[in-house]
Design a protein around this motif. Structure first.
Motif, PDB file in Angstrom:
ATOM      1  N   GLN B  24       0.822  -1.215   0.000  1.00 17.73           N
ATOM      2  CA  GLN B  24       0.000   0.000   0.000  1.00 17.73           C
ATOM      3  C   GLN B  24       0.858   1.269   0.000  1.00 17.73           C
ATOM      4  O   GLN B  24       0.442   2.310  -0.493  1.00 17.73           O
ATOM      5  N   ASP B  25       2.058   1.149   0.569  1.00 17.97           N
ATOM      6  CA  ASP B  25       2.934   2.323   0.647  1.00 17.97           C
ATOM      7  C   ASP B  25       3.351   2.823  -0.736  1.00 17.97           C
ATOM      8  O   ASP B  25       3.776   3.960  -0.893  1.00 17.97           O
ATOM      9  N   LEU B  26       3.213   1.929  -1.751  1.00 19.70           N
ATOM     10  CA  LEU B  26       3.597   2.326  -3.111  1.00 19.70           C
ATOM     11  C   LEU B  26       2.397   2.795  -3.938  1.00 19.70           C
ATOM     12  O   LEU B  26       2.556   3.179  -5.101  1.00 19.70           O
ATOM     13  N   ALA B  27       1.202   2.755  -3.328  1.00 18.50           N
ATOM     14  CA  ALA B  27       0.008   3.182  -4.059  1.00 18.50           C
ATOM     15  C   ALA B  27       0.205   4.618  -4.535  1.00 18.50           C
ATOM     16  O   ALA B  27       0.615   5.485  -3.766  1.00 18.50           O
ATOM     17  N   GLY B  28      -0.057   4.849  -5.804  1.00 21.68           N
ATOM     18  CA  GLY B  28       0.121   6.183  -6.367  1.00 21.68           C
ATOM     19  C   GLY B  28       1.534   6.449  -6.838  1.00 21.68           C
ATOM     20  O   GLY B  28       1.794   7.459  -7.498  1.00 21.68           O
ATOM     21  N   LYS B  29       2.469   5.543  -6.536  1.00 23.35           N
ATOM     22  CA  LYS B  29       3.868   5.746  -6.928  1.00 23.35           C
ATOM     23  C   LYS B  29       4.195   5.048  -8.254  1.00 23.35           C
ATOM     24  O   LYS B  29       5.066   5.481  -8.988  1.00 23.35           O
TER      25      LYS B  29
END
Lengths: 77, 149
Positions: B24-29
């Protein structure tokens, strides 16, 4: 510590077993290790080899305690 | 990064989805996800193939796959990578290999995915033994170049 020699895939069929042990006092090449173990079996062509799970060429040296792997070209994926 | 050898059949699309749900920490990345799925055909070199067994070199196979993915990560800007490969007995239609990479841009994703797949084909110690439709068995001696027309 003997050298543990392992065979895979069609080479295992050719040799008739999956492993050998080689006891040798001085370092010898991968090619020489095959000749010691299989005096009547010419070096297969093509042949891949690994020492301690790293690819090496047939002139690389193996020594006490190493693991030597012989196998045909890989066909994964 | 996740690299796994699987002895059981798996659904590559579910695997991609499940793995992606974990970062989830990479969502949008990431703006690009390149996925390659290799499946078993029921034919090879003009013969029908009914089953196959995949041998590997425990320890060395994992080590080589790890090296291949690390090399891809050093050459391209990757946010994450997933490589799954079957071992043992497989049947036609089964997924043999999944390579998925996540990157900010498509160029890195496409190029890294292809690099991993080509390196896996030529470097990772796996060997296929086919059972043909007439019951004969044979080792696959080399991979095709993969670009036959």
């Amino acid at each position: 510590m003997p050298i543990r020699v392992r065979y895979f895939a069609s080479l295992k069929d050719k040799v008739g077993r999956s492993e050998d042990e080689l006891i040798y006092a001085t370092p010898l090449s991968v090619r020489d290790a095959w000749r010691q173990l299989h005096p009547n079996l010419p070096l297969p062509e093509p042949l891949l080899a690994a020492v301690n799970m790293e690819y090496v060429d047939l002139d690389a040296l193996v020594q006490d305690g190493d693991e030597l792997g012989f196998f045909p070209p890989v066909t994964g994926g | 990064m996740l690299i796994e050898l699987r002895a059981e059949a798996f659904d590559p699309w579910r695997e991609v989805q499940a793995y992606q749900a974990n970062f989830q920490d990479l969502a949008g990345k990431f703006g690009a996800t390149a996925v390659f799925v290799g499946s078993m055909r029921d034919f090879n070199q003009g013969d029908g193939v009914s089953a196959m067994s995949l041998e590997y070199y425990p320890g060395m196979t994992e080590k080589q796959l790890q090296r291949i993915v690390e090399c891809a990560q050093s050459r391209w800007q990757l946010l994450n990578s997933l490589v799954l490969h079957r071992i043992g007995d497989v049947k036609p239609q089964d997924t043999l290999v999944l390579v998925a990479v996540w990157s900010a841009h498509r160029g890195d994703a496409f190029d890294a995915n292809r690099y991993i797949m080509e390196e896996l084909k030529s470097q990772a110690p796996f060997w296929k033994r086919e059972t043909l439709s007439d019951g004969r068995q044979r080792w696959v001696e080399k991979n095709s170049d993969g670009y036959a027309h």
